[in-house]
Scaffold this active site. Structure first.
Site, short mmCIF file in Angstrom:
data_model
loop_
_atom_site.label_atom_id
_atom_site.label_comp_id
_atom_site.label_asym_id
_atom_site.label_seq_id
_atom_site.Cartn_x
_atom_site.Cartn_y
_atom_site.Cartn_z
N SER A 139 0.79 -1.24 0.00
CA SER A 139 0.00 0.00 0.00
C SER A 139 0.82 1.29 0.00
O SER A 139 0.25 2.37 -0.14
CB SER A 139 -0.95 0.01 1.20
OG SER A 139 -2.11 -0.73 0.92
N LYS A 199 0.35 3.88 -2.71
CA LYS A 199 -0.64 4.95 -2.65
C LYS A 199 0.01 6.33 -2.59
O LYS A 199 -0.61 7.34 -2.93
CB LYS A 199 -1.57 4.76 -1.45
CG LYS A 199 -2.51 3.56 -1.57
CD LYS A 199 -3.44 3.47 -0.35
CE LYS A 199 -4.48 2.37 -0.49
NZ LYS A 199 -3.94 1.03 -0.25
N SER A 251 -5.67 4.00 4.44
CA SER A 251 -5.25 3.06 3.40
C SER A 251 -6.46 2.59 2.61
O SER A 251 -6.70 1.39 2.44
CB SER A 251 -4.49 1.87 3.97
OG SER A 251 -3.75 1.22 2.95
#
Length: 469
Positions: free
Chosen positions: A133, A136, A305
């Site tokens: 993640s 991102k 997230s």
């Protein structure tokens, strides 16, 4: 002199002094969804406004008013005259922590002084790895760079001239809520009454996106809904607002059915069930609602997230580029946008690949050096449009995905702000940290083939905390 856009001017006041006074930022708390409450209160008290909906001259009453912007609350604070962090000392501290068995067989790291852009520590920092993640960070930087922090995503209702056919058209906002649908229905019902139409058919248009709706992780995964341009509350069916949650297999159809129910409650007779279809060529918009500003969506993406918003932001970047709005098209748009950022070192995008916007796809590849460069660029006063990337990072011990990871640990709490990344066998952490004398550092630690998540996360947290000493 080039003409500055409105969002550049307003965001500039808020970013002034950020990189140089990060020590004050990190300890000022308390935090609320990635932003300081004190700064929000000051913004409201000043009653100042920023740019309107993405390069729109004047204010259209049909569009939301611009969000208030904060004054340069950090600009009066000074920075250390010279970097206090010594690379040799940093290596001495980090090497044993990076070599722990908990981080598996693949480990890379990068630490950069945000004020100077100088790399203070690196190991394999140019090696592209699966970032989970932490990708991102790249997704949100690209979206803000392409669209600006004031951009809002629209959901539109169109009607045929006689009002007998109505189409709900998705613009890619996964955060559309029931209140937004009700507002759309209210405006639509009023327009239909003006047209003399009391019986309508309803269709929904998801043609903005092309290609597969289902992420490669598979249908029914509670980390992400089908990626479609029309949905309500990210397709969640269990009342959750973040994290994993049960998802509908038909987010667009469910949104249209909920919209039909709102119309019926207002006395509009909707015949049959909504069906998928585009609006007639002569249809005109009769109602529109907007998402929160992109700055707020970015913060929510990073703090929680949020996979659904991340995928939407990648596609918004593709729309801005005029490219194909699909997983592949969004990945290309993100890469191309980052290539235009004039990153401080050549070759930082070498080996980078963006298979999705969320980091759930193991085919994503970024390097620790790229992540630290993007974070440093977000702290650069010359790029105020990227500031929400920093304000959206979870705060150790306080917010988002770092709220519980620093529980019972004094070191790093409130000083580390970082995006987490977790897949089976992959654990990553990338963000900012403030040294004891107020220096802002950006860091990225990527680990692969990790034997277990919890020990790996603790090892990453210990490395970030070590930078505060």
């Amino acid at each position: 002199m080039p003409k500055l856009k409105t969002w550049q001017l307003t965001a500039g006041s808020a970013v002034a002094g950020l990189a140089l006074a990060a020590g004050a930022v990190a300890v000022a708390g308390p935090w609320d969804s990635g932003q300081r409450k004190a700064e929000r209160d000051l913004a409201a008290a000043q009653d100042r406004t920023g740019g309107a909906h993405h390069a729109t001259p004047g204010h259209n009453p049909a569009e939301p008013a611009p969000a208030p912007s904060a004054r340069g609350v950090l600009s009066a604070l000074g920075a250390p005259a010279a970097p206090s962090v010594k690379p040799d000392r940093l290596k001495e501290v980090l090497e044993p922590l990076l070599d722990t068995a908990a981080l598996g067989g693949l480990r890379t790291a990068s630490v950069v002084d945000a004020a100077t852009g100088k790399q203070l520590y690196g190991r394999g920092e140019r090696d592209a790895m699966t970032p989970a993640s932490t990708v991102k960070i790249a997704t949100t930087v690209a979206a803000l760079s392409a669209l600006g922090p004031d951009h809002r995503i629209a959901t539109t209702v169109l009607a045929a001239p006689d009002g007998k056919r109505v189409v709900l058209k998705g613009g890619g906002d996964p955060t559309l809520e029931k209140d937004g649908l009700r507002a759309l229905a209210t405006d639509t019902a009023r327009a239909l009454r003006d047209k003399g139409a009391d019986k309508v058919s309803l269709s929904y248009d998801t043609s903005l996106y092309v290609g597969p709706e289902v992420h490669p992780i598979g249908a029914g995964n509670e980390n992400l809904a089908r990626v479609t341009s029309l949905m309500v509350n990210e397709g969640r069916t269990d009342g959750t607002r973040s994290g994993i949650g049960a998802r509908t297999l038909d987010p667009a159809g469910d949104a249209a059915r909920a919209f039909a129910a709102e119309l019926r409650a207002l006395g509009v007779q909707v015949t049959g069930d909504p069906s998928s279809g585009k609006a007639p060529a002569d249809a005109q918009p009769v109602a529109k609602t907007f998402s929160a500003p992109l700055s707020a969506l970015v913060e929510r993406t990073l703090t929680n997230s949020d996979n659904d918003i991340a995928e939407a932001l990648a596609r918004q970047t593709a729309l801005a580029a005029g490219g194909e709005v699909s997983f592949a098209g969004a990945g290309k748009a993100v890469y191309d946008r980052l290539a235009e950022l004039d990153l401080p070192a050549d070759g930082l995008l070498a080996g980078a690949h963006f298979a999705d916007g969320s980091g759930l796809d193991r085919n994503d590849r970024v390097s620790a050096g790229l992540l630290t460069a993007l974070l440093a660029r977000s702290a650069d006063p010359a790029h105020p449009e990227l500031r929400p990337v920093l304000t959206g990072l979870p705060v150790a011990g306080f917010s988002g995905t770092l709220q519980t990871r620093y529980a019972g640990t004094a070191a790093g709490t409130g000083l580390v702000r970082a995006k987490t990344g977790t897949l089976t066998g992959v654990n990553t952490l990338a963000g900012t940290v403030v040294t004891k004398d107020g220096r802002l550092l950006t860091f990225a630690f990527l680990a692969g083939s990790t034997p277990a998540a919890d020990p790996a996360q603790k090892a990453l947290d210990a490395m970030a905390s070590a930078l505060t000493k």
